[in-house]
Design an enzyme around this catalytic site. Structure first.
Site, mmCIF file in Angstrom:
data_model
loop_
_atom_site.group_PDB
_atom_site.id
_atom_site.type_symbol
_atom_site.label_atom_id
_atom_site.label_comp_id
_atom_site.label_asym_id
_atom_site.label_seq_id
_atom_site.Cartn_x
_atom_site.Cartn_y
_atom_site.Cartn_z
ATOM 1 N N GLU A 84 52.598 38.748 26.816
ATOM 2 C CA GLU A 84 53.360 39.484 27.834
ATOM 3 C C GLU A 84 53.887 38.538 28.904
ATOM 4 O O GLU A 84 55.044 38.627 29.338
ATOM 5 C CB GLU A 84 52.469 40.541 28.508
ATOM 6 C CG GLU A 84 51.927 41.594 27.574
ATOM 7 C CD GLU A 84 50.600 41.213 26.916
ATOM 8 O OE1 GLU A 84 50.392 40.018 26.599
ATOM 9 O OE2 GLU A 84 49.777 42.111 26.705
ATOM 10 N N CYS A 86 45.864 42.622 29.205
ATOM 11 C CA CYS A 86 44.805 42.144 30.101
ATOM 12 C C CYS A 86 45.221 42.322 31.563
ATOM 13 O O CYS A 86 46.388 42.566 31.886
ATOM 14 C CB CYS A 86 44.472 40.678 29.804
ATOM 15 S SG CYS A 86 45.600 39.495 30.559
ATOM 16 N N CYS A 100 48.063 40.025 32.963
ATOM 17 C CA CYS A 100 49.414 40.431 32.542
ATOM 18 C C CYS A 100 49.864 41.693 33.272
ATOM 19 O O CYS A 100 51.038 41.847 33.592
ATOM 20 C CB CYS A 100 49.458 40.627 31.035
ATOM 21 S SG CYS A 100 49.366 39.049 30.155
ATOM 22 N N ASN A 156 51.464 34.843 22.349
ATOM 23 C CA ASN A 156 50.396 34.128 23.053
ATOM 24 C C ASN A 156 50.356 32.677 22.591
ATOM 25 O O ASN A 156 50.614 32.360 21.420
ATOM 26 C CB ASN A 156 49.036 34.832 22.934
ATOM 27 C CG ASN A 156 48.649 35.254 21.540
ATOM 28 O OD1 ASN A 156 49.485 35.400 20.660
ATOM 29 N ND2 ASN A 156 47.367 35.458 21.316
ATOM 30 N N ILE A 157 50.059 31.812 23.541
ATOM 31 C CA ILE A 157 50.043 30.363 23.320
ATOM 32 C C ILE A 157 48.713 29.846 23.864
ATOM 33 O O ILE A 157 48.496 29.842 25.080
ATOM 34 C CB ILE A 157 51.231 29.680 24.045
ATOM 35 C CG1 ILE A 157 52.556 30.303 23.601
ATOM 36 C CG2 ILE A 157 51.216 28.176 23.778
ATOM 37 C CD1 ILE A 157 53.758 29.883 24.434
HETATM 38 N N1 THU Z 1 46.199 38.279 24.450
HETATM 39 C C1 THU Z 1 47.525 38.507 24.658
HETATM 40 O O1 THU Z 1 48.371 37.654 24.379
HETATM 41 N N2 THU Z 1 47.888 39.706 25.176
HETATM 42 C C2 THU Z 1 47.037 40.753 25.412
HETATM 43 O O2 THU Z 1 47.482 41.816 25.811
HETATM 44 C C3 THU Z 1 45.606 40.590 25.152
HETATM 45 C C4 THU Z 1 45.152 39.209 24.823
HETATM 46 C C5 THU Z 1 45.809 37.019 23.797
HETATM 47 C C6 THU Z 1 45.093 35.998 24.617
HETATM 48 C C7 THU Z 1 44.379 35.212 23.543
HETATM 49 O O3 THU Z 1 45.280 34.258 22.984
HETATM 50 C C8 THU Z 1 44.074 36.222 22.463
HETATM 51 O O4 THU Z 1 44.952 37.310 22.713
HETATM 52 C C9 THU Z 1 42.648 36.701 22.449
HETATM 53 O O5 THU Z 1 42.244 37.136 23.684
#
Ligand code: THU
Length: 130
Positions: free
Chosen positions: A56, A87, A90, A43-44
């Site tokens: 994802e 989420c 994704c 995640n970025i």
């Molecule tokens: N996030 C993801 O990268 N993937 C997921 O399946 C759930 C949420 C990230 C988004 C944000 O950077 C952090 O998790 C908190 O929501």
């Protein structure tokens, strides 16, 4: 790649480079392509929170922008007590590129596993207009 332990390691490694100054919640994804390549994503986040890209989607976008569109499975790792759950955004993006029956392995911090599929994560989903 058959072993979920290897997939777990790849997804956890992907999370190690997550850019998460706001949530402090690293997530990693390891997307295995049919050609054997593994696309890792993290995640970025962004100061404008809504621009955050989940792990994802990073993995899918890396693969597609490398010319790869056929996938075998994905592993997703979160530093959570229970296996992480992707989420809605994704789920929709996975649906665009992956068959409903494609396995999705969800991992907790300790390595607990939940195995599901793209179709089970987003039943009766919107498809393209063709
Ligand atoms: N996030 C993801 O990268 N993937 C997921 O399946 C759930 C949420 C990230 C988004 C944000 O950077 C952090 O998790 C908190 O929501």
């Amino acid at each position: 790649m058959a072993m979920d332990t290897e997939l777990f390691k790849q997804a956890r490694e992907a999370a190690s480079v997550a850019y998460v100054p706001y949530s402090h919640f690293p997530v990693g994804a390891a997307l295995v392509a049919k050609n054997g390549l593994v696309f890792q994503g993290c995640n970025i986040e962004n100061a404008s929170f809504g621009l955050t890209n989940c792990a994802e989607r990073t993995a899918i976008f890396k693969a597609v922008s490398s010319g790869v569109r056929e996938f075998e499975m994905i592993g997703i790792y979160g530093e959570t007590e229970e296996p992480i759950s992707p989420c809605g955004a994704c789920r929709q993006v996975l649906t665009e590129f992956c068959p409903d029956e494609m396995p999705v392995w969800l991992f907790s911090k300790a390595g607990d596993v939940k195995k599901t599929t793209v179709g089970d994560l987003l039943p009766y989903h919107f498809k393209n207009l063709d």
